[in-house]
Design an enzyme around this catalytic site. Sequence first.
Site, mmCIF file in Angstrom:
data_model
loop_
_atom_site.group_PDB
_atom_site.id
_atom_site.type_symbol
_atom_site.label_atom_id
_atom_site.label_comp_id
_atom_site.label_asym_id
_atom_site.label_seq_id
_atom_site.Cartn_x
_atom_site.Cartn_y
_atom_site.Cartn_z
ATOM 1 N N GLU A 137 -10.078 -0.467 -2.649
ATOM 2 C CA GLU A 137 -11.080 -1.159 -1.838
ATOM 3 C C GLU A 137 -11.593 -0.320 -0.675
ATOM 4 O O GLU A 137 -12.729 -0.499 -0.221
ATOM 5 C CB GLU A 137 -10.506 -2.472 -1.302
ATOM 6 N N ASP B 56 0.806 -1.226 0.000
ATOM 7 C CA ASP B 56 0.000 0.000 0.000
ATOM 8 C C ASP B 56 0.836 1.271 0.000
ATOM 9 O O ASP B 56 0.295 2.361 -0.212
ATOM 10 C CB ASP B 56 -0.934 0.015 1.209
#
Length: 356
Positions: A233, A138
Site C-alpha cells: 500500500e 509489517d
Amino acid sequence: MVSRSGYIIRRVKVGVLTAGGDCPGLNAVIRAVTRRCLNGGHEVIGLRRGYLGLADRLYIPLDMRAVSGILPLGGTILSTSSFDPFREPKGVERVEATVAEDGFDAVVAIGGEHTMSITRRLWDEHQVPVVGVPKTIDNDVPRTDYTFGFDTAVQIASDAIDRLHTTAQSHDRVMVIEVMGRNTGWIAVFSGIAGGADAILIPELELTVEEICDAINTRHERGKDFSIVVVAEGAALAFASGEKRQVRASNETDHYGYPRLGGIGQALAKEIEGRTGFETRVTTLGHIQRGGTPTATDRVLATRYGVKAAELIEEGRFGEMTALHGQEMSSVPLHEVTGLKRVDLGYMRLAATFFG
C-alpha cells in the site's frame, strides 16, 4: 524469593499494554508475560488501550483465569490505541504519576516502531521502568529478525494469491493484489514469492509501470494469458518519465497527522489495463491481514517474546526490547531501536527471477 538463576528477587507489580495496530499473537504475549510473572509470585495488571491505559488508569487485573484460553485468539483482550503521551496535554506527567502513585515496578509495552520510540523516550528521558516487545505484521521494527504477526499476515496474503491464481487463469486476467505495508514491503515480497507473483511493488525499490507492463506482455508472448501483481500500500506509482506519486485512500489524516494510504492497487490496475489491453481486476486485502487466529509459528514466537520480557523484569533490565537473533531470544537497548527495518533487496532479486 529466589530466581531460577539463584539470585534474590522481590515481588513486583507489572503493567502490560498493547499499543498501535492490532496484530495476531498479541494475546499470546499477554498470556506469556502474565503466566511467567505469576509463576514468579508477581502481580500483573492489564493496561487498556495502550499508553492511554497508563495515563488514565484503565486497568484489568490479569490472573490465571483472565489469560486462560487466549493463546489462539486474534486481536488483544486489552484493546489498543495509538495514544502518544508525548503528543497529548500533560500525557507524560499522567504516565509518571500513575507509575509512582499506583506502585508499578515495571511496564511491558507491546507495539511497533512508533510504540518502541515512545517506550524509549519514557526510559531515556523520564526513567519509567519499561521493557519493550516488538510486534507488527509489517516486520519493520529494527534490531530483531522477525516480529510476531508477520508470519500470519504473509500466510493470509499467500492464501489469497493462491485463490486469485485460479480465477485469473480461468478468465485470462491480470490480478492486482494490494497488501499492507506503509513504509516497507516485507509482506508483499514474502507473499509474492510464496504465491508465485509475476511482479511485486514495494516502497524500498522503484519499479515503473512500464517495466511491469513489459513483464506482463512478455508472459503473454510465451503463452501465459494471466498475471499476478502484488503491491504494498505504501509503494509509489512510478513511471519511466520520472513521474512518481503516492496514492492515498483520501485526503484525510489520522489524529496525529499520518496520511491514510490505500488505493494504489486500483490506480496500478487502471494503468496496466490501459497500456496492455488485458482485463485487470483488483483485490485489496486490508485489515483481513491483521485479524483472526495467529499461525503456530507466531504463537510460539509471541510466547518466547513474552517470557523473555518477564525475565528482563526479574533481572531489572529496563530500557531494553526483547529481540530474536537467529534462533536465540535476546534483548537490545531501546536506544538502538530507531528507524525502520527495510526489506533486504536480495529477496527482490530472488523474486525477479520469476518475473516475465
